[in-house]
Design a protein around this motif. Structure first.
Motif, PDB file in Angstrom:
ATOM      1  N   TRP A 201     -70.223 -77.844  59.916  1.00  0.00           N
ATOM      2  CA  TRP A 201     -71.239 -76.736  60.461  1.00  0.00           C
ATOM      3  C   TRP A 201     -72.618 -77.204  60.114  1.00  0.00           C
ATOM      4  CZ3 TRP A 201     -74.993 -73.816  58.081  1.00  0.00           C
ATOM      5  CH2 TRP A 201     -75.474 -72.686  58.596  1.00  0.00           C
ATOM      6  N   LEU A 202     -73.006 -77.998  58.946  1.00  0.00           N
ATOM      7  CA  LEU A 202     -74.396 -78.389  58.485  1.00  0.00           C
ATOM      8  C   LEU A 202     -74.506 -79.548  59.593  1.00  0.00           C
ATOM      9  CD1 LEU A 202     -74.132 -78.643  54.908  1.00  0.00           C
ATOM     10  CD2 LEU A 202     -75.604 -76.872  56.489  1.00  0.00           C
ATOM     11  N   ALA A 203     -73.637 -80.347  60.266  1.00  0.00           N
ATOM     12  CA  ALA A 203     -73.836 -81.432  61.073  1.00  0.00           C
ATOM     13  C   ALA A 203     -74.131 -80.772  62.500  1.00  0.00           C
ATOM     14  CB  ALA A 203     -72.638 -82.423  61.165  1.00  0.00           C
ATOM     15  N   LEU A 204     -73.468 -79.789  62.793  1.00  0.00           N
ATOM     16  CA  LEU A 204     -73.641 -79.004  64.160  1.00  0.00           C
ATOM     17  C   LEU A 204     -75.004 -78.640  64.151  1.00  0.00           C
ATOM     18  CD1 LEU A 204     -70.262 -77.271  64.394  1.00  0.00           C
ATOM     19  CD2 LEU A 204     -70.860 -78.997  65.989  1.00  0.00           C
ATOM     20  N   ARG A 205     -75.720 -78.274  63.044  1.00  0.00           N
ATOM     21  CA  ARG A 205     -76.943 -77.368  63.087  1.00  0.00           C
ATOM     22  C   ARG A 205     -78.023 -78.436  63.152  1.00  0.00           C
ATOM     23  NH1 ARG A 205     -80.745 -76.003  59.256  1.00  0.00           N
ATOM     24  NH2 ARG A 205     -81.779 -73.611  59.743  1.00  0.00           N
ATOM     25  N   ARG A 206     -77.568 -79.679  62.821  1.00  0.00           N
ATOM     26  CA  ARG A 206     -78.577 -80.870  63.170  1.00  0.00           C
ATOM     27  C   ARG A 206     -78.488 -81.423  64.581  1.00  0.00           C
ATOM     28  NH1 ARG A 206     -82.760 -79.871  61.336  1.00  0.00           N
ATOM     29  NH2 ARG A 206     -83.323 -81.808  61.692  1.00  0.00           N
ATOM     30  N   GLY A 207     -77.790 -80.963  65.306  1.00  0.00           N
ATOM     31  CA  GLY A 207     -77.455 -81.489  66.646  1.00  0.00           C
ATOM     32  C   GLY A 207     -76.532 -82.309  67.013  1.00  0.00           C
ATOM     33  N   VAL A 208     -75.516 -82.606  65.972  1.00  0.00           N
ATOM     34  CA  VAL A 208     -74.608 -83.472  65.917  1.00  0.00           C
ATOM     35  C   VAL A 208     -73.326 -82.763  66.839  1.00  0.00           C
ATOM     36  CG1 VAL A 208     -73.157 -85.204  64.766  1.00  0.00           C
ATOM     37  CG2 VAL A 208     -75.353 -84.929  64.005  1.00  0.00           C
ATOM     38  N   ALA A 209     -72.829 -83.441  67.823  1.00  0.00           N
ATOM     39  CA  ALA A 209     -71.631 -82.991  68.256  1.00  0.00           C
ATOM     40  C   ALA A 209     -70.381 -83.490  67.583  1.00  0.00           C
ATOM     41  CB  ALA A 209     -71.256 -83.443  69.647  1.00  0.00           C
ATOM     42  N   VAL A 210     -69.350 -82.752  67.146  1.00  0.00           N
ATOM     43  CA  VAL A 210     -68.420 -83.304  66.502  1.00  0.00           C
ATOM     44  C   VAL A 210     -66.973 -83.360  66.981  1.00  0.00           C
ATOM     45  CG1 VAL A 210     -69.676 -83.000  64.162  1.00  0.00           C
ATOM     46  CG2 VAL A 210     -68.125 -81.395  64.946  1.00  0.00           C
TER      47      VAL A 210
END
Length: 500
Positions: A201-210
């Motif tokens: 979730w933290l990565a998604l919030r920084r614009g990273v698609a996962v």
């Protein structure tokens, strides 16, 4: 620019701004980011079947919808969106109309309270923003306790945009961050617990698609539990993307590791193997980095020296968003995200806990242990990965395939859900008798670390009970085909089965 999903009767308007961080970017970068943001917010509204009409410019968006509460809820899950303002009044742009209509609408709102008026203007108009604040404030003043520009109880905001003036008094906080996709893609090593979900979730919030990689150490019920966690992240937080979930059977990999690697190194070698699998899957999915839920010092494999030794086995960057978080902070975030309830039911795999695990190893020592392993078993696990499109998975697909089993594991406890008379006539050797109602009332007293196989005459009631148990975090299955199939299974193994 507009998207019309349906005609609306007295539709509501929502005024949105991009997150403030986007305004710091160069014009070229900001344009690309905002194109992604518009794509993502439209996908969010469409995926929830919310009718809408969209208008946008460089610094603001306007959503017209018949379902404002649902729209606000989903838009607050879109990274890159800043404040969200529900519009309460729309007027023309003459100063006289702004003051007259504003007074009619907000006089009761400010009555007996401290208030302020804040105005912003864009376009060519024969007045300044300050003029709106002064004149509307003067018109509202007789109804209020007083003007308070420092700490008002009510603030009336006026946004004048070309030929319309928009009024609002509420500012809702959006998710902030950067639009998903603006920072490329990474692969999350997910276990289903609190940590890896929050890291994603933290990565998604920084614009990273996962995408997600799951190294399965515990069977199909474990896979189902982790899929449910990943699906929450995909359905509620990953708008604009189609996350994939790669499930690898890591059982044979672990078996080889236990045969060849010293027990003290099991944890760090297992992590190194997962990283290596992640690197292979990342190449296939065009991911640029690995993401883990590791937190410094939380367990023996997450000391700084061990993390250094583990990471030496991959050429990809390893991102650890939770590196400095403590467990309470992580669980609090999991509750906000909506994964906590599911994560707390995921049964941890505890079969690889040596008495004295290494806590300060070196990359060279891990290399030596890795050299003992036949890596063909890892290559086989990667080659036979099962891939799921998370957003396409239906609720039934997350239930039915994981309820039934056709063999009884060696260490499983078998529970007979037939009537007492049928149990007395025949039951699987060692099975205990509990009718379905009794089991539903009492299963929470059973050992969560055991595997349970349930059966009944046709396999239907036992499937229902197994599903309830799985939702509570138990590894429980219904024997596929019920008693007839179980008798055939028993006979094939030399177990005597009497005639009915």
């Amino acid at each position: 620019m507009a998207d019309r999903s349906s005609t609306a009767h007295a539709p509501a308007l929502l005024f949105l701004r991009p997150a403030s961080e986007l305004t710091l970017k160069s014009s070229r970068t900001r344009r690309r980011f905002q194109q992604l943001l518009v794509r993502n917010l439209k996908d969010a509204l469409r995926s929830q079947e919310i009718p809408y009409r969209f208008q946008g410019s460089w610094s603001w968006f306007l959503i017209e919808t018949e379902a404002p509460l649902q729209a606000i809820d989903v838009l607050r899950h879109v990274p890159g969106i800043g404040p969200i303002m529900p519009i309460e009044l729309v007027t023309g742009t003459t100063l006289e109309e702004i003051v007259r209509r504003g007074t009619e609408t907000f006089a009761e709102r400010v009555r007996g309270r401290r208030f302020a008026v804040r105005a912003r203007r864009r376009g060519d108009h024969p007045y300044r923003s300050r003029d709106i604040e002064v004149e509307l404030g003067a018109a509202l003043r007789p109804f209020a306790e007083r003007v308070d520009l420092t700490n008002p109880e009510v603030t009336v905001y006026v946004e004048v945009r070309e030929d319309r003036a928009y009024f609002y008094t509420t500012i809702l906080k959006g998710m902030g961050g950067l639009p998903i996709g603006s920072q490329g893609k990474a692969l999350v090593l997910i276990s289903g617990g609190f940590d890896s979900a929050v890291a994603a979730w933290l990565a998604l919030r920084r614009g990273v698609a996962v995408d997600y990689l799951f190294c399965n150490l515990g069977g199909k019920a474990y896979e189902r539990a982790v899929l449910q966690v990943a699906k929450v992240l995909a359905d509620a937080w990953s708008f604009g993307t189609r996350p994939r979930f790669y499930s690898l059977d890591f059982g044979p990999v672990v078996d080889e590791m236990r045969r060849h690697v010293r027990p003290a190194y099991w944890q760090v070698v297992l992590k190194r193997l997962m990283y290596r699998a992640g690197e292979a899957i990342a190449r296939e999915s065009d991911a640029l980095a690995l993401i883990t839920g590791e937190s410094l010092g939380q367990v023996s494999s997450q000391t700084l020296k061990n993390l250094h030794a583990i990471e030496a086995g991959t050429s990809l960057p390893v991102l650890r968003p939770l590196l400095t978080y403590d467990k309470e902070e992580i669980i609090d975030l999991a509750r906000q995200i909506g994964t906590a309830t599911l994560s707390e039911r995921v049964r941890e795999y505890c079969a690889l806990t040596p008495d004295r695990p290494v806590t300060a190893t070196r990359p060279e020592a891990v290399d030596q242990e890795m050299a003992k392993l036949p890596l063909s078993v890892l290559e086989q696990a990667i080659a036979t990965a099962t891939v799921y499109d998370l957003r396409a998975l239906s609720a039934s697909e997350l239930v039915t395939p994981y309820l039934f089993i056709e063999e009884i594991p060696e260490d499983a406890e078998v529970i007979d859900c037939q009537s007492e008379a049928l149990y007395e006539h025949w039951h699987y050797p060692g099975a205990r008798h509990m009718d379905p109602w009794q089991l539903l009332q009492q299963f929470r007293h059973l050992d969560r670390n055991r595997v349970y196989v349930l059966y009944c005459p046709r396999g239907l009631q036992s499937a229902y009970v197994a599903e309830v148990m799985q939702r509570e975090g138990y590894e429980a299955y219904s024997f596929k085909g019920g008693v007839p199939a179980l008798k055939a299974y028993a006979q094939a193994r030399g177990i005597e089965v009497p005639e009915f």
